[in-house]
Design a protein around this motif. Structure first.
Motif, short mmCIF file in Angstrom:
data_model
loop_
_atom_site.label_atom_id
_atom_site.label_comp_id
_atom_site.label_asym_id
_atom_site.label_seq_id
_atom_site.Cartn_x
_atom_site.Cartn_y
_atom_site.Cartn_z
N PHE A 209 0.73 -1.28 0.15
CA PHE A 209 0.29 0.01 -0.51
C PHE A 209 1.12 0.93 0.01
CE2 PHE A 209 -3.28 -3.45 1.36
CZ PHE A 209 -4.28 -3.13 1.06
N ILE A 210 0.39 1.97 -0.69
CA ILE A 210 1.32 3.40 -1.20
C ILE A 210 0.79 4.59 0.17
CG2 ILE A 210 1.92 5.35 -2.77
CD1 ILE A 210 1.80 2.77 -4.56
N TYR A 211 1.73 5.14 1.39
CA TYR A 211 1.23 6.33 1.58
C TYR A 211 1.95 7.26 1.38
CZ TYR A 211 1.81 9.12 6.03
OH TYR A 211 1.22 9.49 6.74
N ASN A 212 0.93 8.31 1.11
CA ASN A 212 1.28 10.12 0.90
C ASN A 212 1.36 10.47 2.09
OD1 ASN A 212 0.49 12.67 -0.04
ND2 ASN A 212 -0.06 11.53 -1.52
N GLN A 213 2.28 10.74 2.17
CA GLN A 213 2.27 12.44 3.23
C GLN A 213 2.25 13.46 3.79
OE1 GLN A 213 6.83 13.35 3.74
NE2 GLN A 213 6.46 13.80 6.04
N LYS A 214 1.55 13.72 2.42
CA LYS A 214 0.97 15.19 2.24
C LYS A 214 -0.29 15.10 2.04
CE LYS A 214 3.57 17.78 -1.49
NZ LYS A 214 3.37 18.22 -2.63
N THR A 215 -0.77 13.76 1.96
CA THR A 215 -2.16 13.76 2.12
C THR A 215 -3.02 13.46 3.28
OG1 THR A 215 -2.87 11.86 1.24
CG2 THR A 215 -3.06 13.88 -0.43
N ASP A 216 -1.73 12.22 4.12
CA ASP A 216 -1.70 11.18 5.58
C ASP A 216 -2.05 10.03 4.74
OD1 ASP A 216 -0.89 10.15 7.97
OD2 ASP A 216 -2.58 11.13 8.63
N THR A 217 -2.67 9.82 3.75
CA THR A 217 -3.42 8.69 3.29
C THR A 217 -2.37 7.50 2.69
OG1 THR A 217 -3.75 9.38 0.78
CG2 THR A 217 -5.48 10.53 2.65
N TYR A 218 -3.37 6.18 2.76
CA TYR A 218 -3.04 4.92 1.99
C TYR A 218 -3.94 4.73 0.84
CZ TYR A 218 0.35 2.85 5.79
OH TYR A 218 1.31 3.61 6.51
N THR A 219 -2.98 4.20 -0.42
CA THR A 219 -4.18 4.05 -1.66
C THR A 219 -3.21 2.79 -1.32
OG1 THR A 219 -3.17 5.93 -2.38
CG2 THR A 219 -4.05 3.80 -4.12
N CYS A 220 -4.32 1.27 -1.38
CA CYS A 220 -4.51 0.05 -1.79
C CYS A 220 -4.12 -0.12 -3.32
CB CYS A 220 -5.79 -0.50 -1.27
SG CYS A 220 -6.81 0.05 -2.61
N PRO A 221 -3.82 -1.13 -3.54
CA PRO A 221 -3.28 -1.75 -5.33
C PRO A 221 -4.11 -2.07 -5.95
CG PRO A 221 -2.07 -3.40 -3.42
CD PRO A 221 -3.69 -2.56 -2.51
N GLU A 222 -5.71 -1.85 -5.37
CA GLU A 222 -7.04 -1.41 -6.21
C GLU A 222 -6.85 0.02 -7.06
OE1 GLU A 222 -8.38 -4.23 -8.13
OE2 GLU A 222 -6.48 -5.20 -7.19
N GLY A 223 -6.38 1.09 -5.61
CA GLY A 223 -6.39 2.52 -5.85
C GLY A 223 -7.72 3.11 -5.12
N HIS A 224 -8.00 2.17 -4.10
CA HIS A 224 -8.74 2.85 -2.38
C HIS A 224 -7.80 3.62 -1.74
CE1 HIS A 224 -12.13 0.63 -4.94
NE2 HIS A 224 -11.68 -0.66 -4.70
#
Length: 107
Positions: free
Chosen positions: A19-34
């Motif tokens: 899962f990819i972490y985005n530091q700016k938005t403090d969110t993770y993106t799952c392999p399916e894009g959610h």
């Protein structure tokens, strides 16, 4: 450190490290894009604190059975030490020869 067996997804593609972490938005993106978001609460264990990230998209996700067995959907935990662990992993991959030398036995 590796993730414990109990925390791994039924299919390795959906383990939390993918899962990819985005530091700016403090969110993770799952392999399916959610997007997985946090409620900004900090939870404490004996040795560290962490935040939990989840999404309502799990309910209708077609690959849910490959991602999680949890009744309420996938939850990703981010430790307060995660930035330091990620920075160290990056340094190791950028300087493989140096770390290989450090692993050598000294007689």
């Amino acid at each position: 450190p590796a993730i414990g067996r109990a925390s791994q997804a039924p299919h390795p593609k959906y383990n939390a490290e993918n899962f990819i972490y985005n530091q700016k938005t403090d969110t993770y993106t799952c392999p399916e894009g959610h997007k997985l978001t946090s409620n900004q609460s900090h939870y404490k264990t004996r040795n560290y604190t962490f935040k939990q990230y989840k999404t309502k998209a799990c309910k209708g996700c077609p690959v849910r059975s490959l991602c999680t067995k949890a009744k309420n959907g996938k939850i990703v935990q981010r430790s307060e030490y995660a930035p330091y662990i990620e920075a160290n992993a990056h340094r190791v991959t950028q300087n493989k020869q140096r770390y290989k030398q450090r692993q050598a036995l000294v007689e």
